[in-house]
Enzyme design. Sequence first.
Site, PDB file in Angstrom:
ATOM      1  CE  LYS A  70      -3.344   2.344   2.979  1.00  0.00           C
ATOM      2  NZ  LYS A  70      -4.167   2.134   4.180  1.00  0.00           N
ATOM      3  CG  ASP A 252      -0.347   7.541  11.106  1.00  0.00           C
ATOM      4  OD1 ASP A 252      -0.009   8.628  11.607  1.00  0.00           O
ATOM      5  OD2 ASP A 252      -1.022   7.464  10.072  1.00  0.00           O
TER       6      ASP A 252
END
Lengths: 352, 352
Positions: A70, A252
């Site tokens: 991804k 993140d």
Amino acid sequence: MFSFRVIDPPNVEKLLDMKQVIELVERAYLLKAQKEAAVFPMVFHEFSPGKADMDIKSGHLVGADIFGLKLVSWFGDNPAKQLPPLVGFVLVLDSRTGVPIGMMGGEAITLMRTGAAGGIGAKYLARKESEHLLIVGTGHLAPYLIMSTLMLMDHIKKVTVYNHHSLEKARSFCSTISAILKEKFLAPYRDNPVLFERYASRIEQVEFAATDQIQKATGEADIIITATPSRQPIIQKEWVRPGTHFSCIGADLEGKQEIDERIFASARVFVDDVDQAVQVGETEIPIKTGVIERDNIVAEIGSVMLGTTAGRLSDDDITIFDSTGIALQDLITADYILKQAEAKGIGIVANL
Amino acid sequence: MFSFRVIDPPNVEKLLDMKQVIELVERAYLLKAQKEAAVFPMVFHEFSPGKADMDIKSGHLVGADIFGLKLVSWFGDNPAKQLPPLVGFVLVLDSRTGVPIGMMGGEAITLMRTGAAGGIGAKYLARKESEHLLIVGTGHLAPYLIMSTLMLMDHIKKVTVYNHHSLEKARSFCSTISAILKEKFLAPYRDNPVLFERYASRIEQVEFAATDQIQKATGEADIIITATPSRQPIIQKEWVRPGTHFSCIGADLEGKQEIDERIFASARVFVDDVDQAVQVGETEIPIKTGVIERDNIVAEIGSVMLGTTAGRLSDDDITIFDSTGIALQDLITADYILKQAEAKGIGIVANL
């Protein structure tokens, strides 16, 4: 030459439903715990510090015979160009032959699998009878996190909504959220009256309330899900009551933090991927500041599902699930979409 | 939603010609030397040691406003399944917005850009009047390496061909190579009689000769290009005469080696990317065995093009170009193909 399928965004959305994505994400975590999956090192590049970056997350799901990646770009100046700031895609290959299978935009998958992760954290770590959910953050992810938690935690009666910058935004969110949840998540169950009715009534029966009293809301919550881009703790240790579960979703990237690192000292800490959580997750700061060590992470959440590690030990435990988001979640979801699309003849097939 | 173009293999081949690819690869090296490009860390994963692996090479060409990645899988058991052992693709994104532009299979691009690299090494490092090329290895890459070298080195009169395992294979290669070069590389110049005639006569005028006398062939060569999967040196230091240039193409994984590491001790060593060459290139073994140190690498080849580093200092220098293959070569070539395809309406356009 190989047939390679590209699915457009409306079809990606059409082929996904939250119940299914929850099952897929659980399967990804489980395969990882069974060593039937590998997360490859992340590639991260800043085009312009604080303004534009990209990362490539990749991995291998042995148990599903797929691998892939991804790629997500973040360009802060994009909105001025009438483009979304986050752009990305998920690409799946066959791990028995290396042949590329297909790809699609990453937006819908990311929202769904991240939303699912928040609820899964609660399912495996929160007290079963949890009634009160506190959502910190009213961005794109919030409806997804709420929906998965409502689907997985049957006793939730109240959702308190907090926006760190604006009570008005939290109020506005609460006034529309029931309609948004119905519109976004119920359509896939129209042909299944039992599920449709179950989820519709969950949405209708729950009370949504905005607050600007984060200390009070923290003290009343059974489950707290944080999903903000914060770099300063929003929730302090002293406010948290015994038994609380946290699903920390926002962190993140290095430097991001949503909850007081001291909460980690007395909590049972679970993560989706140890390396990534230590590097970029909510767990990063507590380790860097010495509040806990890497070894204090109890386990990856898949071990709890697998039964090799106990989740919550008592009703008084504070539990934390640090979800940084791993490629395996995206890959298993993208693979599901591609299989559905192939069966239904959806998408554009190119030769590669 | 974004338009995303996928180009099929026949069109990729149709849109590429060796003269163009040489210019593109030179531009990629030059942009790298000008710090207008970045190579991201490589991701490598072995599915089954010695039987199946994959790597993701990625990077950013600032000067060309693109970034992207190339994924290549190698599955040794594929031929038994009627599939090629190497499968891959190149995917290009816009580095001003993060928006994906398009993709295509990686095979033709890899062959063309790797072939170009071998000739470019000779152009910038071999003696200008070099007449004698020795090709070690008769695999897929050999015609591409020969063609680029013939295009770039006007004085080549003889190409000696060596296969380490079989004189027969070298002979068979020599008997068909002229026809193969014409068929593979001349078609794009049919509308340009000057170029067509120039390259056709280069192919016709050169003599191809097979040998099993590698020591003798080494001693007679001006330029030696190695393109084998060898893990043992094929060419010994004592056989090499002063003035020889090496383009080492085969080594792209740990443990691969084609020439005696002692040759590096007295050679001027250039690479495409220092980090990658030290990690997986022909330069790996000489450094690991202590024959040279990382600092003995003179420069990346782009610095020679840019004029900031001298290439060959005298006719007696032994020069080495260690080409490991970098994503920038693939990206700039893929970007060229996508621009041509868009202008000509070629390829399949999907929404992403």
